[in-house]
Scaffold this motif. Structure first.
Motif, mmCIF file in Angstrom:
data_model
loop_
_atom_site.group_PDB
_atom_site.id
_atom_site.type_symbol
_atom_site.label_atom_id
_atom_site.label_comp_id
_atom_site.label_asym_id
_atom_site.label_seq_id
_atom_site.Cartn_x
_atom_site.Cartn_y
_atom_site.Cartn_z
ATOM 1 N N MET A 20 0.753 -0.972 0.194
ATOM 2 C CA MET A 20 0.069 -0.341 0.251
ATOM 3 C C MET A 20 0.900 0.941 0.340
ATOM 4 O O MET A 20 0.029 2.572 -0.638
ATOM 5 C CB MET A 20 -0.980 0.069 1.287
ATOM 6 N N ARG A 21 1.861 1.548 0.593
ATOM 7 C CA ARG A 21 3.289 2.702 0.710
ATOM 8 C C ARG A 21 3.134 2.575 -0.988
ATOM 9 O O ARG A 21 3.307 3.646 -1.195
ATOM 10 C CB ARG A 21 4.165 1.717 1.314
ATOM 11 N N LEU A 22 3.686 1.806 -1.444
ATOM 12 C CA LEU A 22 3.912 2.358 -3.152
ATOM 13 C C LEU A 22 2.889 2.208 -3.640
ATOM 14 O O LEU A 22 2.872 3.425 -5.216
ATOM 15 C CB LEU A 22 4.558 1.165 -4.153
ATOM 16 N N ALA A 23 1.758 1.616 -3.759
ATOM 17 C CA ALA A 23 0.281 2.270 -4.254
ATOM 18 C C ALA A 23 -0.099 3.849 -3.795
ATOM 19 O O ALA A 23 -0.735 4.592 -4.807
ATOM 20 C CB ALA A 23 -0.573 1.316 -3.920
ATOM 21 N N ALA A 24 0.144 4.535 -2.561
ATOM 22 C CA ALA A 24 0.188 5.818 -2.715
ATOM 23 C C ALA A 24 1.269 6.221 -3.423
ATOM 24 O O ALA A 24 0.716 7.673 -3.119
ATOM 25 C CB ALA A 24 0.006 5.717 -0.464
ATOM 26 N N GLU A 25 1.723 6.435 -3.681
ATOM 27 C CA GLU A 25 3.550 6.372 -3.925
ATOM 28 C C GLU A 25 2.981 6.950 -5.453
ATOM 29 O O GLU A 25 3.460 7.573 -6.196
ATOM 30 C CB GLU A 25 4.965 6.346 -4.209
#
Length: 142
Positions: A20-25
């Motif tokens: 989810m961190r990558l999706a947020a970026e």
């Protein structure tokens, strides 16, 4: 395929655990990509007089790949590698190029950017370059 919990639809590959961190970026990375395309396609065309759009697209893609490689090689340890940042940092770097029978010699002026390129191993000689007629591409400081 799994739908990620996000305000716009995002999907992950089957069996992949979504980060989810990558999706947020993702939106910020998409904007950086759009900014690079704008810079290379509208502001700094590679072959402005070419009649064939295919040549322009090919050279632009090669430039984007080269800038991305430079950014990754030089700055991945200290900041997010950004090809547009590489374009900005190297835009005013001058060099002298001499074509000889056996080599193409590039003389890059001494300074911070030369030091960055040297430290990153990007000023090493490249032998037998096909598009230079088999010549060696050499770099020196000056």
């Amino acid at each position: 395929m799994a739908r990620l919990p996000w305000r716009t639809p995002l999907w992950s590959a089957p069996g992949a655990a979504p980060d989810m961190r990558l999706a947020a970026e993702l939106p910020a990375h998409a904007q950086r990509c759009a900014d690079l395309v704008t810079a290379l396609v509208t502001e700094r065309r590679a072959v402005p007089l070419a009649q064939d759009g295919g040549l322009e697209r090919t050279v632009t893609l090669a430039a984007a790949l080269g800038l991305s490689t430079i950014a990754w090689t030089l700055w991945r340890e200290c900041e997010t590698p950004d090809p547009l940042l590489a374009l900005d940092r190297f835009a005013d770097l001058e060099a002298t190029v001499r074509f000889e029978a056996a080599a193409v010699r590039v003389r890059v002026p001494m300074g911070r950017r030369h030091a960055d390129l040297l430290r990153g191993g990007l000023l090493a000689d490249v032998p037998d370059v096909a598009w230079l007629g088999g010549r060696t591409l050499t770099f020196s400081a000056g």
